[in-house]
Write a protein that holds these residues in place. Sequence first.
Motif, short mmCIF file in Angstrom:
data_model
loop_
_atom_site.label_atom_id
_atom_site.label_comp_id
_atom_site.label_asym_id
_atom_site.label_seq_id
_atom_site.Cartn_x
_atom_site.Cartn_y
_atom_site.Cartn_z
N LEU A 81 6.60 7.62 0.05
CA LEU A 81 7.92 7.70 -0.58
C LEU A 81 8.34 9.16 -0.73
CD1 LEU A 81 7.68 4.96 -3.34
CD2 LEU A 81 8.94 4.87 -1.21
N LYS A 82 7.36 9.99 -1.09
CA LYS A 82 7.66 11.42 -1.25
C LYS A 82 8.09 12.01 0.10
CE LYS A 82 5.83 15.64 -3.19
NZ LYS A 82 4.71 16.36 -3.76
N TYR A 128 0.84 -1.20 0.00
CA TYR A 128 0.00 0.00 0.00
C TYR A 128 0.87 1.25 0.00
CZ TYR A 128 -3.56 3.35 1.51
OH TYR A 128 -4.40 4.43 1.59
N LEU A 129 1.93 1.20 0.79
CA LEU A 129 2.80 2.38 0.92
C LEU A 129 3.59 2.67 -0.35
CD1 LEU A 129 4.08 1.61 4.49
CD2 LEU A 129 2.68 3.55 3.87
N PHE A 130 3.84 1.62 -1.11
CA PHE A 130 4.68 1.82 -2.30
C PHE A 130 3.88 1.90 -3.60
CE2 PHE A 130 7.54 -0.21 0.80
CZ PHE A 130 8.43 0.84 0.92
N ALA A 139 2.46 21.34 3.69
CA ALA A 139 2.29 22.15 2.48
C ALA A 139 3.62 22.79 2.09
CB ALA A 139 1.25 23.23 2.75
N PRO A 140 3.75 23.33 0.88
CA PRO A 140 2.79 23.24 -0.22
C PRO A 140 3.01 21.97 -1.03
CG PRO A 140 4.61 24.65 -0.82
CD PRO A 140 4.89 24.18 0.56
N LEU A 141 1.92 21.44 -1.55
CA LEU A 141 1.96 20.25 -2.40
C LEU A 141 2.74 19.10 -1.75
CD1 LEU A 141 2.51 22.06 -5.81
CD2 LEU A 141 0.45 20.84 -5.12
N ASP A 142 2.59 18.97 -0.45
CA ASP A 142 3.22 17.87 0.32
C ASP A 142 4.74 17.89 0.28
OD1 ASP A 142 0.68 16.71 0.99
OD2 ASP A 142 0.58 16.01 -1.08
#
Lengths: 308, 450
Positions: free
Chosen positions: A79-80, A70-72, A252-255
């Motif tokens: 991952l980010k 699920y994580l990958f 933020a922003p955009l994670d």
Amino acid sequence: MEYTFDEYQVVNKKRHNRFKYRGSKTAYLMLLPAFVLLSVFVILPLVLAVVRSFQDYNTGAWVGFKNYNYLFTLDKLYLKSFLNALIMTAIISALLLIFSFLFACVLRAMNNKFGKVVKVLIYVPFFISGIIASVIFNLIFNYGGGLITSICVLLDKDPISFTSTTPLAYIAIIAPTLWLGFGYNTLVMYAGLINIPEDYYNAANVDGANSFQKMIYITIPNMKNYTVLLVINMVTAYMQMMEIPMMMTGGAPLDTTLTPVLYLFNSFRDPSRPDNVTIAGAIILMLLIMAVNIVVFKTLRTKRSEDA
Amino acid sequence: MKKVLKMLLPALIAIPLLASCGSKKEQEEPGATVVTMYLRNFEEWSNNYMNSRVSEFNSNMTDGIQLRVKFFEDEAYTDAYKVAKEQGQAPDIFMCSYGNIFNDLVETGDAVQLEGLIKQEYLDDIKDNVKDMMTYRGHLWSYPQLTEPSTLFYYSKSALARANVTVPEDGKLTWDWLYDACAKVKPTLKRAQYCVGIPIGSAAGWATYGMQYNLTNGLAISEDWKQCLVTADSGYKDLCEFWQKLYINGYVPQGAVSPKGSYNDIIEALTMNKLAMTFGGSWSIAEIMHTYPEKASDIGVAVIPTKSGDTSKVTASNGGWTYAISSQSDTAHREAAAKVIEWFFAESAERTAGYFQAAYYSKAAATKSVANYISEHVTPSMKEWVDVIDGVASKAIPEAIYPWSIACAVTNMLETVALNPEAPIINAINACYSSISEIINSPDFPKKPE
């Protein structure tokens, strides 16, 4: 009774084995509470966590690597978040190492009462939690009415939003982190600096070395072990950063400022994510940090061997 | 040392005694079934209201039920519930939002179905659109208290008047009207004041469901959860252009301007004159009336501006809270819990309407009897926004229950077009499409609940 040399060796060995652990009983008894506490609060939960990471949270059924998959695959944010944490850890660690080393050099030269006061003052933020530091820095960075916004309004400029672009969001996180870690790192560096024997510098003076050469050939090589210690501490701590990113930017922003622990924290409260995914993510993070620490410890051991 | 102890001892004895004098301990009904209930901390008025109702319930010493309530902050609630559940001591009654009923109650098996526990007449009293939001596998799993439309439009009458902006009398606000209003308002504002507030961050994920539906008659994925629809028609492109236009013209603030920085308290920025207009949830009305009553006369409420201005279409999603009965409770506790829920939310329309009155009718009733009671008893001064809220709530869609990562992809798309205006909008839409398609096509993607 008289023994031959060989017989004496055998008897002595038996006697030695008989008494080998007798003196150790007390030591084992004294170790027992620590072992029990470690087992109950560290080892057992860890084993349970590993087991649960391969199970479905609700039914307890074995699901193999589903939670890890699920994580990958299903949620790339995790991952980010690793990449974000690596970038921030690298920046913060580099800045802290440089600034704390330079300030420690200044402290060493400041061998008076003022130096002592400075040492205490820079260490104070170390006792402050990340949440409180974030509250303090929010008073500065808050777009809705922080210090910087107030200054912008006074200067008739548009306020700056520290959550709308990545470099600014990084500043909002790095500033309080540096403030919190600066004192501790500086004092460790200072301890390292004052441990370098004066004789080295005297010998270098005799050889006609200038300040830069003394820094490069004496100070920096002698600070290696302290640097390794600080790097271990910083990598371990900053890869697990949560309070400051949560309070300052919320990811933020955009994670781009989302960290792995903040992801896991959000994930735990997000009903659309399977609960055991949080546990699987935490185990991946633990393994990664362990791997980094093993690499650094290996380096440390090599250095010690060299010294020996 | 002895002297110090002699002085301290009486003080140490007196403090607890004095403290106990001040506290009121509720009388307990002997032999009663104790029902535990976990509640979330909301606004102070809401907590006070619930506490007074709990005391009222417990004052009846003949019903055989005593209610024990624990309040938790939003984040601590989940932790407390999970810990209690793990220990097999889940509260008999606990809260669940509409959007989480399937995941938190049905999939987990945490709740029991209400048929057979709650009287059928009370189940029949639930509004049809609300019942649709909470029926899974043919059963009702929790009892609704209220519904809250996630997006209404609030404006400062004085700020608009200063800019010579008039609000259409029919309440049909369009995007063109909003652009025009912003263009007129902007020159009248000082630094750190902005024309309009919109949901940002994660709120852009859930507070735009209504806008998405208004433009596309659907959401980001198809009804059967098998296809991404963000490129299916021009709806999402229109939404992106709207979002981008507000940003590049400087009509919206670049970051959060409310004290807590969240969409939930965005109305405070309007009352503090940081915003002239704002999107906000219906709960904002209660916030205005309780915290800034002096501002109430200056604030107007309307249906949000849409591309067409058609107020008969969906403009918001309905959120709100429901109450479930734990599957860990034994039969006696389940029955007692059902009676508690009936007493609070179903038995008496007048009693249940008390909450809505305390909320200044900022929420819509979930049952027909309460809605009727409110329409008969609402004061004329409040009728303006009661009509707006009821109108929006009756057409509102339920919050999406697909995985949150899909809503996040839409949030990222909106954030991307806002923060990178130089990049073509289609790039952000395509990235969103790829991201959602990848999620949908993953082997672990769940099936749509039935």
